[in-house]
Design an enzyme around this catalytic site. Structure first.
Site, PDB file in Angstrom:
ATOM      1  N   GLY A 151     -16.062  26.090  20.912  1.00  0.00           N
ATOM      2  CA  GLY A 151     -16.576  27.432  20.693  1.00  0.00           C
ATOM      3  C   GLY A 151     -15.643  28.401  19.993  1.00  0.00           C
ATOM      4  O   GLY A 151     -16.085  29.302  19.297  1.00  0.00           O
ATOM      5  N   ASP A 159     -18.197  34.538  30.218  1.00  0.00           N
ATOM      6  CA  ASP A 159     -19.500  34.657  30.876  1.00  0.00           C
ATOM      7  C   ASP A 159     -19.259  34.710  32.383  1.00  0.00           C
ATOM      8  O   ASP A 159     -18.912  35.773  32.906  1.00  0.00           O
ATOM      9  CB  ASP A 159     -20.369  33.469  30.437  1.00  0.00           C
ATOM     10  CG  ASP A 159     -21.772  33.508  31.003  1.00  0.00           C
ATOM     11  OD1 ASP A 159     -22.183  34.538  31.547  1.00  0.00           O
ATOM     12  OD2 ASP A 159     -22.494  32.487  30.894  1.00  0.00           O
ATOM     13  N   LYS A 182     -19.548  39.061  28.345  1.00  0.00           N
ATOM     14  CA  LYS A 182     -20.874  39.396  28.863  1.00  0.00           C
ATOM     15  C   LYS A 182     -20.742  40.428  29.962  1.00  0.00           C
ATOM     16  O   LYS A 182     -19.935  40.283  30.869  1.00  0.00           O
ATOM     17  CB  LYS A 182     -21.571  38.148  29.403  1.00  0.00           C
ATOM     18  CG  LYS A 182     -22.313  37.401  28.325  1.00  0.00           C
ATOM     19  CD  LYS A 182     -23.293  36.389  28.879  1.00  0.00           C
ATOM     20  CE  LYS A 182     -23.767  35.516  27.726  1.00  0.00           C
ATOM     21  NZ  LYS A 182     -24.563  34.375  28.192  1.00  0.00           N
ATOM     22  N   ARG A 194     -23.143  26.740  15.325  1.00  0.00           N
ATOM     23  CA  ARG A 194     -21.767  27.237  15.421  1.00  0.00           C
ATOM     24  C   ARG A 194     -21.292  27.848  14.102  1.00  0.00           C
ATOM     25  O   ARG A 194     -20.452  28.733  14.090  1.00  0.00           O
ATOM     26  CB  ARG A 194     -20.803  26.094  15.768  1.00  0.00           C
ATOM     27  CG  ARG A 194     -20.979  25.528  17.161  1.00  0.00           C
ATOM     28  CD  ARG A 194     -19.789  24.644  17.505  1.00  0.00           C
ATOM     29  NE  ARG A 194     -20.048  23.743  18.620  1.00  0.00           N
ATOM     30  CZ  ARG A 194     -19.929  24.061  19.899  1.00  0.00           C
ATOM     31  NH1 ARG A 194     -19.571  25.271  20.243  1.00  0.00           N
ATOM     32  NH2 ARG A 194     -20.187  23.178  20.846  1.00  0.00           N
TER      33      ARG A 194
HETATM   34  P1  5GP Z   1     -18.040  30.755  31.634  1.00  0.00           P
HETATM   35  O1  5GP Z   1     -17.219  29.639  32.202  1.00  0.00           O
HETATM   36  O2  5GP Z   1     -17.300  32.050  31.442  1.00  0.00           O
HETATM   37  O3  5GP Z   1     -19.343  30.925  32.368  1.00  0.00           O
HETATM   38  O4  5GP Z   1     -18.560  30.293  30.260  1.00  0.00           O
HETATM   39  C1  5GP Z   1     -17.787  30.170  29.184  1.00  0.00           C
HETATM   40  C2  5GP Z   1     -18.372  29.147  28.250  1.00  0.00           C
HETATM   41  O5  5GP Z   1     -19.797  29.030  28.393  1.00  0.00           O
HETATM   42  C3  5GP Z   1     -18.127  29.601  26.849  1.00  0.00           C
HETATM   43  O6  5GP Z   1     -16.943  29.061  26.369  1.00  0.00           O
HETATM   44  C4  5GP Z   1     -19.332  29.078  26.115  1.00  0.00           C
HETATM   45  O7  5GP Z   1     -19.055  27.758  25.676  1.00  0.00           O
HETATM   46  C5  5GP Z   1     -20.413  29.004  27.142  1.00  0.00           C
HETATM   47  N1  5GP Z   1     -21.321  30.167  27.043  1.00  0.00           N
HETATM   48  C6  5GP Z   1     -21.385  31.218  27.874  1.00  0.00           C
HETATM   49  N2  5GP Z   1     -22.316  32.103  27.470  1.00  0.00           N
HETATM   50  C7  5GP Z   1     -22.851  31.588  26.336  1.00  0.00           C
HETATM   51  C8  5GP Z   1     -23.859  32.037  25.413  1.00  0.00           C
HETATM   52  O8  5GP Z   1     -24.487  33.100  25.523  1.00  0.00           O
HETATM   53  N3  5GP Z   1     -24.115  31.218  24.359  1.00  0.00           N
HETATM   54  C9  5GP Z   1     -23.483  30.025  24.171  1.00  0.00           C
HETATM   55  N4  5GP Z   1     -23.830  29.315  23.104  1.00  0.00           N
HETATM   56  N5  5GP Z   1     -22.521  29.582  25.005  1.00  0.00           N
HETATM   57  C10 5GP Z   1     -22.210  30.355  26.070  1.00  0.00           C
HETATM   58 MG    MG Z   2     -16.916  27.169  25.157  1.00  0.00          MG
END
Ligand code: 5GP
Ligand code: MG
Length: 177
Positions: A43, A102, A130, A164
């Site tokens: 990402g 997120d 977010k 991407r």
């Molecule tokens: P976390 O562990 O903070 O929940 O999520 C982080 C990872 O989840 C990010 O690196 C990303 O890969 C994925 N992610 C979180 N939200 C989104 C989103 O709205 N779109 C996409 N494509 N990936 C997300």
């Molecule tokens: Mg990611």
């Protein structure tokens, strides 16, 4: 590909402008230190390339392959480390880059791992944050933009491996999901 996008949330120009400012802040933070940048694959690839070329400091660049989404549109909560060998961060200052904050589980898991590996200092930098209630109390040290609780693609972020390479951040049409 562009036809699958319902709405552009952050356009290319706005992203690039914001990166100038983020890069300045990062440069100030790490001036005079020997740093290792650790970017989370896949990402953070576009973000890493565009941000780091604006940071005129000597640095090592490492990538870490982690998976947390497993193809869906909601966080699975599980973070898997996919590399056989972790970067050598022992005694170093680390700038950890990811596309989006997120739930915070990914950055939290990676920060623990890097601390275990002996990183002296870790600062986090994400393109997007977010605006949600997180179980994990974690704020990125540097963040490009705050967005609502919606699933976005582009500028590194994928849906089932695609989108991407979009130069902007947008929301997919329902018909594309
Ligand atoms: P976390 O562990 O903070 O929940 O999520 C982080 C990872 O989840 C990010 O690196 C990303 O890969 C994925 N992610 C979180 N939200 C989104 C989103 O709205 N779109 C996409 N494509 N990936 C997300
Ligand atoms: Mg990611």
């Amino acid at each position: 590909m562009h036809d699958d996008i319902e709405k552009v949330l952050i356009d290319e120009e706005v992203i690039q402008k914001r990166l100038d400012l983020l890069a300045e802040k990062v440069t100030e933070e790490f001036r005079g230190e020997s740093i290792v940048v650790v970017a989370l694959l896949k990402g953070a690839i576009l973000f890493m390339a565009d941000l780091l070329r604006r940071v005129p400091l000597a640095m090592e660049i490492e990538c870490l392959n982690v998976a947390s989404y497993h193809g869906g549109t909601e966080s699975s909560g599980e973070v898997s480390f996919l590399d056989r060998k972790l970067p050598d961060v022992s005694g170093k200052s680390v700038l950890l880059l990811d596309d989006i904050l997120d739930t915070g589980r990914t950055l939290d898991a990676v920060m623990r791992k890097l601390k275990d590996q002996g990183a002296e200092e870790i600062k986090t930098c994400v393109l997007l944050t977010k605006d949600i209630e997180r179980d994990i109390t974690l704020e990125a040290d540097f963040s490009g933009f705050t967005i609502g609780d919606e699933f976005v693609v582009g500028y590194g972020l994928d849906y089932q491996g695609k989108y991407r390479n979009l130069p902007y951040v947008g929301i997919l049409k329902n018909s594309a999901i």
